[in-house]
Write a protein that holds these residues in place. Structure first.
Motif, PDB file in Angstrom:
ATOM      1  N   ALA A  27      -3.174   2.580 -10.860  1.00 44.35           N
ATOM      2  CA  ALA A  27      -3.899   3.059  -9.762  1.00 44.35           C
ATOM      3  C   ALA A  27      -3.014   3.336  -8.618  1.00 44.35           C
ATOM      4  N   ALA A  28      -2.126   2.380  -8.314  1.00 40.13           N
ATOM      5  CA  ALA A  28      -1.311   2.493  -7.194  1.00 40.13           C
ATOM      6  C   ALA A  28      -0.333   4.086  -7.162  1.00 40.13           C
ATOM      7  N   TYR A  29       0.068   4.449  -8.381  1.00 35.46           N
ATOM      8  CA  TYR A  29       0.833   5.531  -8.506  1.00 35.46           C
ATOM      9  C   TYR A  29      -0.096   6.934  -8.630  1.00 35.46           C
ATOM     10  N   LEU A  30      -0.972   6.705  -9.347  1.00 32.82           N
ATOM     11  CA  LEU A  30      -2.013   7.873  -9.373  1.00 32.82           C
ATOM     12  C   LEU A  30      -2.809   8.120  -8.150  1.00 32.82           C
ATOM     13  N   GLY A  31      -2.751   7.376  -7.263  1.00 30.98           N
ATOM     14  CA  GLY A  31      -3.377   7.305  -5.914  1.00 30.98           C
ATOM     15  C   GLY A  31      -2.786   7.935  -4.915  1.00 30.98           C
ATOM     16  N   LEU A  32      -1.355   8.148  -5.227  1.00 29.11           N
ATOM     17  CA  LEU A  32      -0.323   8.712  -4.137  1.00 29.11           C
ATOM     18  C   LEU A  32      -0.428  10.174  -4.017  1.00 29.11           C
TER      19      LEU A  32
END
Length: 134
Positions: A27-32
């Protein structure tokens, strides 16, 4: 009988950049934003286990390409998401040698044989803005 070596067709002359699937699916990467993702991969290209990554706003502006404001926002996103940690601040002096900011990439081993800290896994990530309750 010996087992065959699995020889993958990686580019031996230019090297390769490998990134974890769990990071790419997180979720951290996809939210960038797209610019922050591009910056993450650009910084990864300059990573070595011997020293922190020297990469500044000017390099990001030219490499992504984007405006200074967007580049600064991309660095802030990566920092707040736990993907990068500031090691040393930049210094500009016309009389002496100037230096760029240096960063530690938290998903990769760090100099002095330290394992990755994976700070991006510990940062709380809010749901997408359209999924938040009013």
């Amino acid at each position: 009988m010996g087992s065959k070596k699995n020889v993958l067709p990686f580019d031996k002359a230019g090297g390769t950049v490998v990134i974890q699937r769990r990071l790419l699916k997180s979720a951290a990467y996809l939210g960038l934003s797209a610019q922050a993702k591009a910056l993450l991969h650009l910084m990864h290209v300059y990573w070595t286990p011997n020293r922190p990554v020297g990469f500044g706003v000017r390099e990001a502006e030219q490499s992504i390409p984007c405006s200074r404001k967007v580049a600064m926002r991309a660095f802030k996103e990566l920092y707040e998401a736990g993907f990068i940690v500031l090691v040393d601040e930049s210094l500009f002096c016309s009389r002496t040698q100037s230096k760029t900011r240096t960063w530690r990439l938290t998903w990769l081993p760090c100099w002095r044989n330290r394992p990755p800290t994976n700070d991006w896994e510990m940062v709380r990530h809010d749901p997408e803005p359209n999924q938040r309750k009013a």
